[in-house]
Design a protein around this motif. Structure first.
Motif: not given
Length: 281
Positions: A15, A17, A21, A223
């Motif tokens: 993911y 990000v 976060q 996500l």
């Protein structure tokens, strides 16, 4: 000679990000997971030298999504400052078989690793290490593999506890690389960010099945899975190949606008991010 060989299989989910976060997610995960014993506060450096053919065969196998593909790399953990021929590194073959990621590695002194991968010479090894060492040498010679790109980043790692012992979650930030000066100990190398510095790559790694609470966390925080390769990012960022649909473009992930403050560091941060360059540290 005792065997220095290590191998493991696992599934990986990635993911992209924002760093802020990622810190929140890490704190939430810490309620169910433990910090990796090898991951101090603030994380540790990971530097990898990737080998490829002059035609970038491994790069194109990744882009084309071959069900079986592999990469050869030398990996150093920690700061690259002061790396010598005696420093421990890992010579690693990372391969993908369908959805399973397989890694096989051997820990060697840096000088010996270079003798194997750059000098294309057989090295001293134990019987248990023979098949792997010969495979590395065969790959380098048969495919004419050459040093192609270096990647580096700061990693924080968490490991599962109790029923989740096979779970590992990593957060990689300050992802950068270079297409020259391939010695780890190069002084003042010109590294550049290959993923915008306000973003981090979160990887969930499991032996079999992803725990339900991890799936819930990803859904709750919106996500989205992403196909991203740090090696591919380096190849494309330095113009060694056309940018693919998997390339992370900064324009697609703009840094959130913040209200100007009187913080004396805020101006320094903007000046540092703008040129997308990063020093060895």
């Amino acid at each position: 000679m005792a065997s220095r060989l290590h191998a493991f299989n696992r599934f990986e989910l990635k993911y992209l990000v924002p760093v802020e976060q990622a810190a929140e997610i890490r704190d939430e995960l810490a309620e169910r997971m433990d910090r990796d014993l090898n991951s101090p506060a603030g994380g540790y450096g990971v530097w990898s030298l990737y080998y490829d053919t002059p035609q970038l065969r491994f790069y194109w196998e990744k882009i084309e999504g071959l069900k079986f593909r592999r990469k050869l790399r030398i990996r150093h953990y920690g700061t690259p400052d002061g790396v010598t021929d005696e420093s421990p590194v890992c010579v690693e073959i990372k391969q993908r078989v369908n959805r399973v990621t397989q890694k096989r590695r051997i820990t060697l002194p840096y000088g010996v690793a270079r003798q194997l991968c750059d000098g294309r010479e057989m090295i001293e090894h134990s019987p248990k290490e023979s098949a792997f060492v010969q495979e590395v040498l065969e790959l380098v010679v048969r495919l004419n593999l050459l040093p192609t790109a270096i990647t580096g980043y700061q990693r924080e790692a968490l490991v599962g506890r109790d029923a989740d012992t096979g779970l590992r979650v990593t957060f990689d930030r300050r992802i950068r690389g270079r297409d020259r000066d391939f010695h780890f100990g190069t002084s003042n190398p010109e590294n550049r960010f290959t993923i915008p510095p306000h973003l981090s790559v979160m990887e969930i790694k499991v032996n079999e099945r992803t725990p339900y609470w991890i799936t819930d966390l990803a859904a709750r925080r919106n996500l989205n899975l992403i196909r991203v390769s740090k090696y591919v990012q380096s190849i494309e960022a330095f113009g060694l190949a056309p940018r693919s649909v998997f390339h992370v473009h900064e324009a697609d992930h703009p840094q959130p606008t913040t209200t100007p403050t009187t913080n004396p560091l805020s101006g320094q941060r903007q000046a540092h991010v703008a040129p997308l360059k990063a020093g060895a540290q």
